[in-house]
Design a protein around this motif. Sequence first.
Motif, short mmCIF file in Angstrom:
data_model
loop_
_atom_site.label_atom_id
_atom_site.label_comp_id
_atom_site.label_asym_id
_atom_site.label_seq_id
_atom_site.Cartn_x
_atom_site.Cartn_y
_atom_site.Cartn_z
N ASP A 98 -21.18 4.57 5.32
CA ASP A 98 -21.49 4.09 3.90
C ASP A 98 -20.35 3.25 3.63
OD1 ASP A 98 -23.78 5.14 3.83
OD2 ASP A 98 -23.12 6.83 2.56
N ASP A 99 -19.00 3.66 3.84
CA ASP A 99 -17.78 2.74 3.50
C ASP A 99 -17.81 1.60 4.46
OD1 ASP A 99 -15.21 2.92 1.97
OD2 ASP A 99 -14.53 2.16 4.13
N LEU A 100 -17.96 1.58 5.67
CA LEU A 100 -17.93 0.61 6.74
C LEU A 100 -18.91 -0.51 6.23
CD1 LEU A 100 -16.87 -0.69 9.19
CD2 LEU A 100 -18.49 0.64 10.57
N TYR A 106 -19.24 -7.72 3.19
CA TYR A 106 -17.89 -8.61 2.97
C TYR A 106 -17.66 -9.73 3.88
CZ TYR A 106 -13.31 -9.50 1.16
OH TYR A 106 -12.09 -10.04 0.82
N SER A 107 -17.55 -9.17 5.08
CA SER A 107 -17.10 -10.18 6.08
C SER A 107 -18.02 -11.15 6.27
CB SER A 107 -16.87 -9.43 7.48
OG SER A 107 -18.09 -9.11 7.97
N ARG A 108 -19.49 -11.05 5.87
CA ARG A 108 -20.49 -12.12 6.05
C ARG A 108 -20.78 -12.95 4.73
NH1 ARG A 108 -25.43 -8.39 8.72
NH2 ARG A 108 -24.12 -7.80 10.55
N TRP A 109 -20.56 -12.35 3.65
CA TRP A 109 -20.88 -13.06 2.35
C TRP A 109 -20.08 -13.25 1.55
CZ3 TRP A 109 -26.03 -14.46 2.04
CH2 TRP A 109 -27.05 -13.60 2.47
N LYS A 110 -18.70 -12.57 1.42
CA LYS A 110 -17.75 -12.67 0.47
C LYS A 110 -16.59 -13.46 1.29
CE LYS A 110 -15.02 -11.97 -2.88
NZ LYS A 110 -14.88 -12.49 -4.43
N TYR A 145 -20.26 -6.45 -4.99
CA TYR A 145 -18.71 -6.17 -4.57
C TYR A 145 -17.88 -6.18 -5.44
CZ TYR A 145 -20.81 -8.22 -0.15
OH TYR A 145 -21.74 -8.68 0.78
N HIS A 146 -17.94 -6.70 -6.42
CA HIS A 146 -17.20 -6.52 -7.65
C HIS A 146 -17.26 -5.30 -8.32
CE1 HIS A 146 -14.52 -7.54 -11.11
NE2 HIS A 146 -15.57 -7.09 -11.94
N PHE A 147 -18.49 -4.76 -8.45
CA PHE A 147 -18.49 -3.69 -9.26
C PHE A 147 -18.34 -2.24 -8.28
CE2 PHE A 147 -21.45 -6.39 -11.99
CZ PHE A 147 -20.58 -6.10 -13.14
N GLN A 148 -18.81 -2.44 -7.19
CA GLN A 148 -18.24 -1.58 -6.08
C GLN A 148 -16.68 -1.36 -5.97
OE1 GLN A 148 -17.08 -1.58 -2.63
NE2 GLN A 148 -17.57 0.61 -2.33
N GLY A 149 -16.30 -2.27 -5.97
CA GLY A 149 -14.66 -2.37 -5.96
C GLY A 149 -14.07 -3.24 -4.75
N PRO A 155 -8.98 -10.11 1.28
CA PRO A 155 -9.52 -9.74 2.68
C PRO A 155 -8.69 -8.94 3.72
CG PRO A 155 -9.63 -12.01 2.12
CD PRO A 155 -8.76 -11.28 1.04
N GLU A 156 -7.32 -8.87 3.51
CA GLU A 156 -6.66 -7.97 4.39
C GLU A 156 -6.86 -6.50 4.07
OE1 GLU A 156 -5.49 -10.77 3.10
OE2 GLU A 156 -5.44 -12.01 4.85
N GLN A 157 -6.81 -6.44 2.80
CA GLN A 157 -7.25 -4.90 2.31
C GLN A 157 -8.57 -4.34 2.54
OE1 GLN A 157 -6.20 -5.97 -1.70
NE2 GLN A 157 -4.11 -5.09 -1.76
N ALA A 158 -9.38 -5.31 2.51
CA ALA A 158 -10.75 -4.80 2.84
C ALA A 158 -10.77 -4.47 4.16
CB ALA A 158 -11.95 -6.12 2.41
N TYR A 159 -10.54 -5.47 5.25
CA TYR A 159 -10.66 -5.08 6.71
C TYR A 159 -9.85 -3.95 6.90
CZ TYR A 159 -12.86 -9.55 6.99
OH TYR A 159 -13.88 -10.46 6.75
N ALA A 160 -8.69 -3.59 6.21
CA ALA A 160 -8.02 -2.39 6.75
C ALA A 160 -8.93 -1.19 6.60
CB ALA A 160 -6.88 -2.48 5.74
N ARG A 161 -9.70 -1.11 5.52
CA ARG A 161 -10.62 -0.11 5.33
C ARG A 161 -11.53 0.18 6.53
NH1 ARG A 161 -10.97 2.30 0.23
NH2 ARG A 161 -12.88 2.99 0.88
N GLY A 162 -12.12 -1.07 6.73
CA GLY A 162 -13.25 -1.13 7.83
C GLY A 162 -12.43 -0.63 9.08
N LEU A 163 -11.59 -1.30 9.35
CA LEU A 163 -10.62 -0.91 10.78
C LEU A 163 -10.35 0.37 10.95
CD1 LEU A 163 -8.49 -4.29 11.04
CD2 LEU A 163 -10.42 -3.67 12.30
N ALA A 164 -10.05 0.94 9.73
CA ALA A 164 -9.60 2.46 9.62
C ALA A 164 -10.92 3.47 10.17
CB ALA A 164 -8.87 3.05 8.21
#
Length: 231
Positions: A98-100, A106-110, A145-149, A155-164
């Motif tokens: 769900d987090d991924l 985000y990588s596609r649309w943002k 994305y804004h309301f979810q957070g 981008p670097e912060q977002a991808y850090a979550r996905g890579l984890a």
Amino acid sequence: MLTLYSYPELFGVADNNGYGLKVYAFLKLAGVPFVHEHVFDASAAPRGQLPYVVDDGETIGDSETIIAHAIAKYHLTIDAALLPSERRTNHFVTRMLDDLYWVMSYSRWKDERYYPAFRDAFIAQQPQLDAAGLEKAKAYNAQRYHFQGIGRYTPEQAYARGLADLQVLAEIVPAQGFVHGEAPTSVDAGIYGFLANIYFFPIPTPLKAFVDAHANLVAHCERIHAAVSKS
């Protein structure tokens, strides 16, 4: 017969959304006959979200609810042999996916580095869509994305979550077989739903680079893809 309604296919993947592809793969792996209808407008779906199924006149949304419904109604044994500890692992992995999902979306649309390639591929492979329609979807997703957070992350912060998240999958998925042994279970369908939407897309996001670099993730994805792509 059960009918699955989900987003359109892309790059040879039966649904370009991880949740719809998860349900598609589960039904295929469990041997449930179904009709697959591709839709782009989710306004008629339960809670306005895809995927959903219609089964004997009953409409059911949410991927996990759909899977639970199918297991109960059709007496499916795909997860019957799982130990309590394995069921806990499935629960944790499902919530991690769900987090991924948000990072992948985000990588596609943002992310403006990758959105044009995604948009152009979508239009090329789905001629019923146009750039104006995708721009509306892009704006809608920006609000989500804004309301979810995640829309407030760099981008670097977002991808850090996905890579984890992907790192955990790389530690769970075996080099051979499936997560809980020689036969796939529902968690393998879920993992495939998201990995396939990264691996088979020729868009060089950090997520794809990670998957490409891990042979066990690639092999798992290809094993499931071969199994569910059979007619």
